[in-house]
Scaffold this motif. Structure first.
Motif: not given
Length: 188
Positions: A178-179, A184-187, A7-9
């Motif tokens: 995708d979120e 992850a790549v922002e780390l 479930l998404t928010s």
């Protein structure tokens, strides 16, 4: 067979709004949030008694100790309840003033204990009527594990929280989206 939907928010809000406008809204809300915020299986939720979650002074326990008879793998385990779930359970229990410790935590309209099968069907129809395609009672458990994984909780902790003996089983529950990949790549 495909896995239950995570479930998404937005979808959670959609089903909670649907529940709010129906009969037994408080019970249905707390049953849903119990699965979503504790990771318990529907069979475990349906097996709960009031004394499993409530102290003698009517405060909500921080930890629920499930017996071997209450779990799928017939292994006792401890389920940790976050404060927001304890608050929801306390509000629900305020409505159950005549309930005794040995009574089921969640009861049907006929005031009987839910069986695991009836509760699973109940969630199936709640999600369907709320317009959430592909969701089932197992969606709450998959969402619990996926949401914690997205927040960086390690798979060994997730396996323990889920009551899995194998981390390979737990890994199948984690739905990568995708979120999660963006974060992850922002780390780097």
């Amino acid at each position: 067979m495909s896995q239950a939907k995570t479930l998404t928010s937005t979808e959670l809000e959609q089903v909670l709004n649907y529940i709010a406008a129906q009969s037994y809204s408080q019970r249905n809300r707390v049953m849903l949030l119990t699965g979503l915020w504790s990771g318990m299986r529907v069979g475990e939720i349906s097996s709960l008694t009031i004394s499993d979650v409530m102290n003698p002074d009517r405060s909500v326990k921080a930890e629920v100790r499930l017996t071997a008879e209450q779990t799928k793998g017939r292994q006792p385990r401890t389920v940790f309840l976050p404060q927001k779930l304890r608050d929801e359970l306390a509000a629900y229990m305020a409505l159950r003033t005549d309930a005794k410790p040995e009574h089921p935590l969640f009861v049907t309209a006929g005031r009987k204990r839910f069986s695991a099968n009836v509760m699973a069907q109940h969630f199936h129809y709640l999600f369907k009527k709320a317009g959430i395609a592909g969701a089932s009672s197992h969606s709450m458990r998959r969402s619990f594990i996926t949401n914690l994984a997205a927040k960086g909780i390690g798979v060994r902790v997730l396996a323990s929280l889920a009551g899995h003996r194998s981390i390979a089983v737990t890994q199948r529950y984690i739905d990568v989206n995708d979120e999660m990949k963006r974060n992850a790549v922002e780390l780097i």
